[in-house]
Design a protein around this motif. Structure first.
Motif, mmCIF file in Angstrom:
data_model
loop_
_atom_site.group_PDB
_atom_site.id
_atom_site.type_symbol
_atom_site.label_atom_id
_atom_site.label_comp_id
_atom_site.label_asym_id
_atom_site.label_seq_id
_atom_site.Cartn_x
_atom_site.Cartn_y
_atom_site.Cartn_z
ATOM 1 N N VAL A 197 8.392 18.556 -17.584
ATOM 2 C CA VAL A 197 9.625 18.992 -16.919
ATOM 3 C C VAL A 197 9.864 20.478 -17.183
ATOM 4 C CG1 VAL A 197 12.111 18.634 -16.778
ATOM 5 C CG2 VAL A 197 10.610 16.689 -17.184
ATOM 6 N N LEU A 198 10.283 21.207 -16.157
ATOM 7 C CA LEU A 198 10.698 22.604 -16.322
ATOM 8 C C LEU A 198 12.216 22.689 -16.252
ATOM 9 C CD1 LEU A 198 8.134 24.710 -14.233
ATOM 10 C CD2 LEU A 198 8.172 24.266 -16.697
ATOM 11 N N VAL A 199 12.796 23.509 -17.149
ATOM 12 C CA VAL A 199 14.251 23.624 -17.278
ATOM 13 C C VAL A 199 14.650 25.095 -17.254
ATOM 14 C CG1 VAL A 199 16.249 23.044 -18.710
ATOM 15 C CG2 VAL A 199 14.229 21.564 -18.752
ATOM 16 N N ASN A 200 15.709 25.394 -16.539
ATOM 17 C CA ASN A 200 16.253 26.754 -16.539
ATOM 18 C C ASN A 200 17.080 26.967 -17.807
ATOM 19 O OD1 ASN A 200 17.376 29.267 -16.022
ATOM 20 N ND2 ASN A 200 18.954 28.458 -14.646
ATOM 21 N N CYS A 201 16.527 27.730 -18.760
ATOM 22 C CA CYS A 201 17.275 28.065 -19.980
ATOM 23 C C CYS A 201 17.678 29.540 -20.006
ATOM 24 C CB CYS A 201 16.458 27.705 -21.219
ATOM 25 S SG CYS A 201 16.396 25.927 -21.510
ATOM 26 N N GLU A 202 17.488 30.225 -18.893
ATOM 27 C CA GLU A 202 18.026 31.583 -18.764
ATOM 28 C C GLU A 202 19.545 31.482 -18.784
ATOM 29 O OE1 GLU A 202 17.022 35.783 -17.968
ATOM 30 O OE2 GLU A 202 16.022 34.047 -18.795
ATOM 31 N N ARG A 203 20.187 32.484 -19.359
ATOM 32 C CA ARG A 203 21.647 32.407 -19.487
ATOM 33 C C ARG A 203 22.342 32.822 -18.189
ATOM 34 N NH1 ARG A 203 23.319 31.326 -24.457
ATOM 35 N NH2 ARG A 203 25.406 32.119 -24.091
ATOM 36 N N LYS A 204 21.776 32.358 -17.083
ATOM 37 C CA LYS A 204 22.385 32.607 -15.781
ATOM 38 C C LYS A 204 21.797 31.624 -14.773
ATOM 39 C CE LYS A 204 19.070 36.170 -14.353
ATOM 40 N NZ LYS A 204 18.904 37.555 -13.896
ATOM 41 N N THR A 205 22.462 31.504 -13.649
ATOM 42 C CA THR A 205 22.018 30.621 -12.573
ATOM 43 C C THR A 205 20.867 31.270 -11.808
ATOM 44 O OG1 THR A 205 24.254 29.757 -12.338
ATOM 45 C CG2 THR A 205 22.769 29.435 -10.468
ATOM 46 N N ILE A 206 19.853 30.467 -11.484
ATOM 47 C CA ILE A 206 18.827 30.926 -10.543
ATOM 48 C C ILE A 206 19.415 30.700 -9.153
ATOM 49 C CG2 ILE A 206 16.485 30.592 -9.676
ATOM 50 C CD1 ILE A 206 15.739 29.448 -12.425
ATOM 51 N N LYS A 207 19.657 31.765 -8.424
ATOM 52 C CA LYS A 207 20.390 31.685 -7.165
ATOM 53 C C LYS A 207 19.500 31.211 -6.015
ATOM 54 C CE LYS A 207 24.444 33.263 -8.550
ATOM 55 N NZ LYS A 207 25.652 32.416 -8.468
ATOM 56 N N LYS A 208 20.123 30.560 -5.053
ATOM 57 C CA LYS A 208 19.437 30.142 -3.833
ATOM 58 C C LYS A 208 18.755 31.346 -3.194
ATOM 59 C CE LYS A 208 20.352 28.236 0.772
ATOM 60 N NZ LYS A 208 21.389 27.700 1.695
ATOM 61 N N GLY A 209 17.478 31.185 -2.838
ATOM 62 C CA GLY A 209 16.724 32.266 -2.200
ATOM 63 C C GLY A 209 15.902 33.102 -3.157
ATOM 64 N N GLU A 210 16.174 32.998 -4.467
ATOM 65 C CA GLU A 210 15.417 33.766 -5.456
ATOM 66 C C GLU A 210 14.076 33.105 -5.752
ATOM 67 O OE1 GLU A 210 19.110 35.673 -8.094
ATOM 68 O OE2 GLU A 210 17.815 34.130 -8.953
ATOM 69 N N GLN A 211 13.088 33.935 -6.142
ATOM 70 C CA GLN A 211 11.830 33.373 -6.590
ATOM 71 C C GLN A 211 12.055 32.707 -7.954
ATOM 72 O OE1 GLN A 211 7.102 34.401 -7.334
ATOM 73 N NE2 GLN A 211 8.449 36.058 -6.741
#
Length: 750
Positions: free
Chosen positions: A482-496
């Motif tokens: 499983v891959l999880v977004n642990c960056e302290r921000k949202t990965i926005k729609k349209g971003e790589q």
């Protein structure tokens, strides 16, 4: 099947490769609900795009372990498993690349089967990868890094030897491997795919992971977890499966609604999103801008960024492999020179430690910082105790109607010979310890065994998960990558959407993956300085402190310096303070014993040292930009017709030049502050600075030369770059030094 026929099968299916792969993923349980693949980006780059916002701590890619090509899968294969077991010298830890070779041989076997292979849609999708060591001479010269170019020779030799080993192996098993099909070209192609795309960290086994390996690399904090559905629902904190981070994340896409209702905290994450939003705001640019109105830079709410690269310790291992334990005994010249430097540090016996690859000059910087931290800790304890005593004295005074005596505050930089009689025994004990530490600091006595320092405040390296809970035979079904977004921000729609392959420098990425990235925070400009140096006269030619590559004494007695973009290098600063201390003291007739490695203690000496720092950087810049300037290289990168090899080669050297230029800008900024503080001292009658707190803040918040000339806009290539945020980051990483200057020059700090 003939070799030509096999290649034709793959060619005929290239046009439909994405469609075939997506059908295979859907059929076999890969879930990517918020992702679009394939997605095209600038320059024709293929990657993964977010179809919807992906929040912090949200899992967004799930691959069943049944689809992973793993070491266990190969070794337990019913047909070719015996090949791996019968050749332990190739397929166990005896061989440095045993994992990559195991996966490569397995994939070569499957490749022959074409559409009959379960993994055909995945194998058909994999792009051709060229090893960096196979670039042409002109392409290798484009990087302008002789050391890295030289390293490619040994890299190329190693993979050629590995092909010879595999070729001999395949000859022994003609019943499994068709030599007409599996030739050197096919081996190199699949071996390169494995080396550049396999996963290892955070897994019970090294593996090729379909779909996950389509994410391009960046230094974003996207992490992988190994999730077993049954154990996740149970959530037993005593089980080896349990880790705090694992149970913070939201995995609800891989569970049914009923399972989520039964165990919401284990599946949706024990994560306080409201508190997270509060913390994000605390460390945000908008909050810094608010706080700076009332506070000094060093009092802003800030968390240090991690910029240290981790290149699988290969660079460190290289140093240690070449470390000659008998060198000090055999080289009297080097020993004499290092002993001289050891004496400057306060210990004759430190000479041998200086060239020990496990310690080096950085070791002594860290030891002095540890002493200073302990002094600050003791200072706080004393002040807290004295505050308590004052309260007790006030109470006694109130009771007896007598005036309490004022308790003296101990000065950590002065010997303490008198103590207030009302000090408690515990305070006296603390004071004695402070005096001992202060004495050690004055002498720059950095022998850790003598100081008997504890390691309570040391941050240890993160260790990989303990996978003793995992049983491949029993748990392959029901376990997911499983891959999880642990960056302290949202990965926005349209971003790589990226995955971080690790804290990799551009040199590591180029050598091992064949690419590098712009604005890589883990990249460095690396050079060495001589430890076997004795400066008796002023120098303008900085080659005197740089080791000559053909001088064995120089190269062995050298300290590696890694410059980072927009960051002051404290190891280099400590080195310059040390090697020039004797010369400066002799020149100015000042006592050198009070000068430290890690803190400014004399403003004139700081100006002298930073001029040397600047001179060294400009010396490095001259040779780095001799063939082409940074501006010329940036112009070359605009050429759309460049081959990808030349593009990465030019980008590699561009990043090195940006690092040097940013360091020059930083040192000029510090020198400007130092010179203005010195000027204010000279204009005062008591040699104290006349600069007020407000003026000092205006001084360090003023633009640097690079900022005033809008260099960031011309240099930075990443789309998410925020120039205003970089302005604060640049100063925040200097906050300790700026505070030290304020204390040194007597600027009143509230």
């Amino acid at each position: 099947m003939e070799a030509d026929t096999i290649e034709k099968v793959y060619r005929d299916n290239q046009a439909r490769k994405y469609e075939l792969f997506q059908e295979w993923c859907d059929k076999n349980g890969i879930k990517i609900p918020k992702l679009e693949y394939p997605a095209k980006f600038d320059g024709g780059l293929v990657g993964v795009r977010a179809k919807e916002d992906i929040e912090h701590r949200e899992a967004f890619l799930y691959v069943p372990f049944n689809l992973l090509i793993t070491m266990e899968l190969a070794h337990n294969h019913p047909i070719i498993g015996h090949v791996f077991k019968e050749n332990p010298k190739l397929f166990t830890k005896v061989h440095d690349d045993f994992e990559q070779l195991t996966l490569t041989v397995f994939m070569l076997y499957e490749y022959q089967k074409t559409t009959e292979s379960f993994w055909f849609p995945y194998l058909n999708l994999l792009p051709d990868v060229e090893f960096f060591c196979n670039w042409s001479k002109d392409e290798l010269e484009a990087i302008d890094d002789p050391d890295l170019a030289y390293e490619t020779k040994s890299y190329k030799r190693d993979i050629e030897l590995e092909w010879k080993e595999i070729e001999l192996l395949l000859n022994h098993y003609p019943q499994h491997f068709d030599q007409q099909i599996i030739n050197r070209h096919l081996f190199m192609r699949i071996f390169a795919q494995v080396c550049s795309r396999c996963f290892g960290w955070g897994l019970p086994t090294t593996a090729m992971i379909p779909m996950a390996d389509n994410l391009n690399h960046s230094h974003i904090t996207v992490i992988n977890e190994t999730i077993n559905k049954e154990l996740q629902i149970i959530g037993d904190s005593k089980n080896k499966y349990f880790t705090k981070d694992k149970f913070m994340n939201d995995y609800q896409e891989m569970f049914t609604d009923e399972e989520v209702r039964k165990s919401p905290y284990n599946i949706m994450g024990r994560f306080n999103r409201e508190q997270f939003k509060i913390n994000v705001e605390k460390y945000s640019l908008s909050n810094w801008k608010k706080e700076i109105q009332e506070k000094h830079l060093w009092d802003l709410t800030y968390k240090d960024e991690d910029y240290d690269e981790d290149n699988d310790t290969s660079e460190e291992d290289d140093d240690e492999e070449h470390f000659d334990e008998d060198f000090m005994k055999n080289s009297s010249t080097a020993k004499s020179q290092l002993t001289s430097l050891g004496q400057k540090l306060g210990h004759d016996k430190l000479a041998e430690d200086l060239i020990n690859p496990k310690k080096g000059f950085k070791f002594f910087i860290e030891q002095e910082q540890m002493i200073l931290e302990k002094l600050e800790k003791k200072k706080r304890q004393i002040l807290e105790k004295q505050s308590q005593l004052r309260e007790e004295q006030k109470q006694d005074s109130h009771n007896s109607r007598q005036t309490p005596q004022e308790t003296k505050i101990i000065d950590l930089t002065q010997d303490q010979t008198t103590k207030n009689e009302s000090e408690t025994k515990s305070q006296a004990s603390i004071s004695t310890e402070v005096s001992t530490l202060a004495q050690s600091l004055r002498e720059i006595n950095l022998d850790p065994t003598a100081l008997n320092l504890d390691d309570g405040d040391i941050d240890y390296d993160y260790e990989d998960e303990d996978f003793s809970w995992y049983d491949d035979e029993k748990m392959r079904d029901g376990t997911y990558f499983v891959l999880v977004n642990c960056e302290r921000k949202t990965i926005k729609k349209g971003e790589q959407v990226f995955y971080c392959y690790g804290k990799r420098s551009n040199a590591f990425l180029l050598l091992n993956y064949g690419f590098c990235i712009p604005d890589n925070k883990y990249d460095s400009y690396i050079f060495r300085v001589k430890l076997n140096v004795n400066i008796l006269d002023d120098i303008s030619d900085f080659s005197e402190i740089l080791p000559h590559p053909e001088n064995e004494d120089d190269m062995l007695c050298a300290e590696e310096i890694r410059l980072k973009f927009d960051q002051l290098n404290l190891v280099l600063l400590g080195y310059l303070r040390t090697v020039f201390k004797g010369y400066y003291s002799h020149k100015t007739h000042q006592n050198e014993s009070g000068l430290l490695l890690t803190k400014p203690k004399d403003i004139d000496y700081e100006i002298f040292i930073f001029k040397k720092y600047l001179g060294l950087l400009e010396f490095l810049q001259y040779f780095k930009e001799k063939k082409s300037t940074l501006e010329q290289d940036l112009e070359l990168l605009k050429n759309q017709d460049l081959s990808y090899q030349l593009k990465f080669g030019i980008l590699y050297r561009v990043e090195k030049k940006k690092i040097i230029r940013s360091n020059i800008d930083l040192v000029k900024y510090i020198l400007r502050i130092l010179n203005l503080l010195k000027k204010s001292q000279l204009s005062s009658e008591n040699n104290k600075t006349t600069v007020s707190e407000k003026q000092y803040k205006e001084l360090y918040l003023d633009q640097t030369e690079m900022e005033a000339n809008n260099c960031y806009k011309a240099w930075i290539m990443t789309s998410e770059f925020n120039e205003e945020e970089q302005y604060y980051q640049k100063r925040l990483q200097l906050r300790g030094y700026l505070r030290d200057l304020a204390e040194l020059t007597g600027i009143c700090l509230t």
